[in-house]
Design an enzyme around this catalytic site. Structure first.
Site, PDB file in Angstrom:
ATOM      1  N   CYS A   1     -17.336 -49.628  42.350  1.00  0.00           N
ATOM      2  CA  CYS A   1     -16.303 -49.245  43.333  1.00  0.00           C
ATOM      3  C   CYS A   1     -15.437 -48.098  42.844  1.00  0.00           C
ATOM      4  O   CYS A   1     -14.947 -47.309  43.645  1.00  0.00           O
ATOM      5  CB  CYS A   1     -15.436 -50.447  43.684  1.00  0.00           C
ATOM      6  SG  CYS A   1     -14.730 -51.237  42.237  1.00  0.00           S
TER       7      CYS A   1
ATOM      8  N   GLU B   1      -9.817 -55.921  48.128  1.00  0.00           N
ATOM      9  CA  GLU B   1     -10.261 -54.982  47.089  1.00  0.00           C
ATOM     10  C   GLU B   1     -11.429 -54.214  47.688  1.00  0.00           C
ATOM     11  O   GLU B   1     -12.552 -54.724  47.758  1.00  0.00           O
ATOM     12  CB  GLU B   1     -10.697 -55.756  45.832  1.00  0.00           C
ATOM     13  CG  GLU B   1      -9.569 -56.515  45.145  1.00  0.00           C
ATOM     14  CD  GLU B   1      -8.651 -55.604  44.328  1.00  0.00           C
ATOM     15  OE1 GLU B   1      -9.069 -54.486  43.960  1.00  0.00           O
ATOM     16  OE2 GLU B   1      -7.509 -56.016  44.056  1.00  0.00           O
TER      17      GLU B   1
HETATM   18  P1  NAD Z   1     -19.763 -55.870  51.932  1.00  0.00           P
HETATM   19  O1  NAD Z   1     -18.447 -55.623  52.549  1.00  0.00           O
HETATM   20  O2  NAD Z   1     -20.977 -55.525  52.703  1.00  0.00           O
HETATM   21  O3  NAD Z   1     -19.928 -57.421  51.539  1.00  0.00           O
HETATM   22  C1  NAD Z   1     -18.939 -58.123  50.833  1.00  0.00           C
HETATM   23  C2  NAD Z   1     -18.952 -59.584  51.248  1.00  0.00           C
HETATM   24  O4  NAD Z   1     -18.707 -59.660  52.641  1.00  0.00           O
HETATM   25  C3  NAD Z   1     -20.286 -60.280  51.012  1.00  0.00           C
HETATM   26  O5  NAD Z   1     -20.019 -61.550  50.438  1.00  0.00           O
HETATM   27  C4  NAD Z   1     -20.911 -60.392  52.385  1.00  0.00           C
HETATM   28  O6  NAD Z   1     -21.638 -61.588  52.554  1.00  0.00           O
HETATM   29  C5  NAD Z   1     -19.725 -60.381  53.310  1.00  0.00           C
HETATM   30  N1  NAD Z   1     -20.010 -59.701  54.581  1.00  0.00           N
HETATM   31  C6  NAD Z   1     -20.806 -58.629  54.780  1.00  0.00           C
HETATM   32  N2  NAD Z   1     -20.801 -58.268  56.084  1.00  0.00           N
HETATM   33  C7  NAD Z   1     -19.986 -59.131  56.727  1.00  0.00           C
HETATM   34  C8  NAD Z   1     -19.588 -59.296  58.084  1.00  0.00           C
HETATM   35  N3  NAD Z   1     -20.026 -58.484  59.041  1.00  0.00           N
HETATM   36  N4  NAD Z   1     -18.737 -60.295  58.379  1.00  0.00           N
HETATM   37  C9  NAD Z   1     -18.273 -61.128  57.410  1.00  0.00           C
HETATM   38  N5  NAD Z   1     -18.640 -61.030  56.105  1.00  0.00           N
HETATM   39  C10 NAD Z   1     -19.490 -60.059  55.765  1.00  0.00           C
HETATM   40  O7  NAD Z   1     -19.726 -55.126  50.520  1.00  0.00           O
HETATM   41  P2  NAD Z   1     -20.910 -54.962  49.461  1.00  0.00           P
HETATM   42  O8  NAD Z   1     -21.945 -54.074  50.064  1.00  0.00           O
HETATM   43  O9  NAD Z   1     -21.332 -56.271  48.909  1.00  0.00           O
HETATM   44  O10 NAD Z   1     -20.138 -54.196  48.296  1.00  0.00           O
HETATM   45  C11 NAD Z   1     -19.975 -52.820  48.284  1.00  0.00           C
HETATM   46  C12 NAD Z   1     -18.606 -52.394  48.752  1.00  0.00           C
HETATM   47  O11 NAD Z   1     -17.594 -53.124  48.074  1.00  0.00           O
HETATM   48  C13 NAD Z   1     -18.310 -50.944  48.445  1.00  0.00           C
HETATM   49  O12 NAD Z   1     -17.595 -50.367  49.511  1.00  0.00           O
HETATM   50  C14 NAD Z   1     -17.448 -51.004  47.201  1.00  0.00           C
HETATM   51  O13 NAD Z   1     -16.630 -49.885  47.001  1.00  0.00           O
HETATM   52  C15 NAD Z   1     -16.654 -52.235  47.469  1.00  0.00           C
HETATM   53  N6  NAD Z   1     -16.182 -52.817  46.213  1.00  0.00           N
HETATM   54  C16 NAD Z   1     -14.848 -52.803  45.939  1.00  0.00           C
HETATM   55  C17 NAD Z   1     -14.392 -53.304  44.727  1.00  0.00           C
HETATM   56  C18 NAD Z   1     -12.941 -53.320  44.359  1.00  0.00           C
HETATM   57  O14 NAD Z   1     -12.606 -54.019  43.402  1.00  0.00           O
HETATM   58  N7  NAD Z   1     -12.068 -52.610  45.034  1.00  0.00           N
HETATM   59  C19 NAD Z   1     -15.296 -53.842  43.828  1.00  0.00           C
HETATM   60  C20 NAD Z   1     -16.648 -53.851  44.161  1.00  0.00           C
HETATM   61  C21 NAD Z   1     -17.085 -53.338  45.357  1.00  0.00           C
END
Ligand code: NAD
Length: 460
Positions: free
Chosen positions: A247, A213
């Protein structure tokens, strides 16, 4: 104990529990979901406070988009689960008769859920509800960017459930990296497209299926025949909800040139009337999750193009509701998902040009919004825009209908969930054909000599 060893043990424990108890009965699942509902109900205050500490979320938004949302999902899942678990009968073609056929939904096993920061309660618990409804065990990894919510969720989940059934981990990249070396039966990831790619790469080592997602730039198209007042009201609502950190928030607006000046006039008036001359004092505006993201968003603002807002305070994680005009496709704000309260507005002269602009961006959007009173324009745009989901004459609301699947397409995601779609996402749809034994057509078995021409004749 290293994280790798710790998680290896946890996964083993959960797999042993799953194997020993498979399939978890309907009543067990309903009971566990009811316990979760009661626990969330009891933790409402703690969760609201944590959301306020982490994101300065207004209490109303915390209830509507997080706590109330999850409670409602639990209520409807518990109620409908009996129907969902029932094997689904399908037709059996005549050449397979006498037989019946059905689809039996079975649990996948041990699942991993990784959640983001922006709706830290809903986006952790909503997939968990679906996974438990489908009869799985789960390890849940919350976001390190919302430490207060993560702490409450960990305490809530780990005291409610035995850890061989559900286990919540608070942690960061290091924890995700260690978790991803384990073999799970499904990985459900919500977050950025960049991290989504890493998750999928790691999952591929074990051929673990993934639901991703992700995000992207979701456009709003405001057509010449739009109800401008409604469009403005609903776009501002969708954009400013959770301070733009949604998102499916409208990322940018494409407005017909013929109504652009009226649209911009009403847009600035609406923002002024909602957030006042000093939005930093508004009780209805949250904060950006951390200073790093605040700085990133502030750098997308071009002061020469701002018609309202434009102010920021990085230390206090504040960005004023901002509208930018005369935006070009190669401006920095059009090169990434904004994920903050800054709205770029671009014009178009023909509705087809709006479609061309959307298609020119590298990612299919997670959501697209059409503001138009004309059915033919609405139908044209619905059929021509590739997006995870769409709303006509509203923003964000498509996500709140549990009867609609929620997910992206292309770079905005793989798979979908919500309501029954969530149950399906965490289930394997097993095909079962049940043949009768009172009749056996010997024609199908060897020796085949002389049978093929008869068969072809019969099928003609
Ligand atoms: P992110 O990808 O930075 O982090 C998400 C998760 O991944 C966290 O639990 C984090 O600990 C982990 N993570 C971060 N970097 C990582 C790495 N290098 N290796 C492994 N794991 C890692 O996302 P965010 O900043 O928390 O959220 C924002 C993003 O999420 C935006 O792009 C938003 O559009 C998207 N989002 C999508 C939905 C959806 O339902 N489609 C919902 C909410 C947010």
């Amino acid at each position: 104990m290293s994280l790798d060893t710790l998680f290896e043990k946890k996964v083993q424990q959960q797999r042993a529990f799953f194997m020993a108890n498979q399939p978890l009965s309907l009543s067990y699942r309903q009971q566990q979901l009811s316990l979760l509902k009661d626990a969330i109900f009891d933790h409402q205050e703690a969760l609201t406070e944590a959301l306020s500490l982490d994101l300065n979320k207004p209490e109303f938004e915390s209830y509507v988009t997080e706590i109330g949302y999850v409670l409602n999902e639990l209520k409807s899942t518990i109620k409908q689960l009996k129907k969902w678990v029932k094997p689904q009968k399908v037709n059996t073609p005549f050449f397979l008769q006498p037989a019946t056929s059905y689809i039996h939904s079975t649990a996948l096993g041990v699942c991993l859920i990784i959640s983001p920061f922006n709706y830290p309660v809903a986006l952790t618990l909503s997939p968990l509800i679906a996974a438990l409804a489908a009869g799985n065990c789960c390890i849940v990894k919350t976001s390190e960017l919302t430490p207060n919510v993560s702490r409450v969720l960990k305490q809530l989940l780990n005291s409610l459930f035995s850890s061989d059934y559900v286990h919540c981990v608070n942690g960061d990249v290091e924890h995700v990296t260690a978790l991803l070396t384990q073999k799970f039966d499904h990985i459900f990831f919500t977050g950025s497209s960049e991290v989504g790619k890493l998750v999928m790469q790691q999952a591929a080592q074990h051929l673990t299926p993934v639901t991703l997602e992700l995000g992207g730039k979701s456009p709003c198209i405001v057509c010449a025949d739009a109800n401008i007042e409604i469009a403005v009201k609903r776009i501002v609502y969708g954009k400013m909800l959770n301070t733009g950190q949604t998102c499916v928030a409208p990322d940018y607006v494409l407005v017909d040139d013929s109504i652009k000046s009226e649209f911009l006039k009403q847009l600035t008036q609406r923002i002024k009337s909602l957030y006042g001359a000093e939005p930093i004092k508004s009780k209805d505006l949250g904060r950006i999750v951390n200073t790093q993201h605040t700085k990133r968003i502030s750098q997308l603002i071009d002061p020469d193009k701002v018609i309202i807002g434009g102010r920021f305070d990085i230390k206090n994680r504040y960005i004023a509701p901002t509208v930018m005009v005369n935006v070009e496709l190669d401006d920095p704000i059009m090169q990434q998902e904004v994920f903050g309260p800054v709205l770029p507005v671009l014009g178009f002269s023909e509705v087809e040009d709006a479609v061309t602009i959307i298609r020119s961006l590298p990612s299919h959007p997670l959501a697209a919004y059409i503001f138009s009173e004309g059915k033919s324009t609405q139908d044209l745009l619905v059929s021509q825009i590739q997006a995870g989901g769409m709303a006509i004459n509203h923003c964000v609301q498509q996500l709140a209908n549990p009867n609609l699947p929620f997910g992206g397409v292309g770079l905005s995601g793989i798979g979908s969930y919500h309501g029954k779609y969530g149950f399906d996402c965490f289930s394997h749809q097993k095909s079962v054909l049940k043949a009768a034994t009172w009749f056996d057509l010997s024609f199908a078995y060897p020796p085949y000599k002389g049978k093929l021409s008869k068969l072809k004749k019969f099928l003609e």
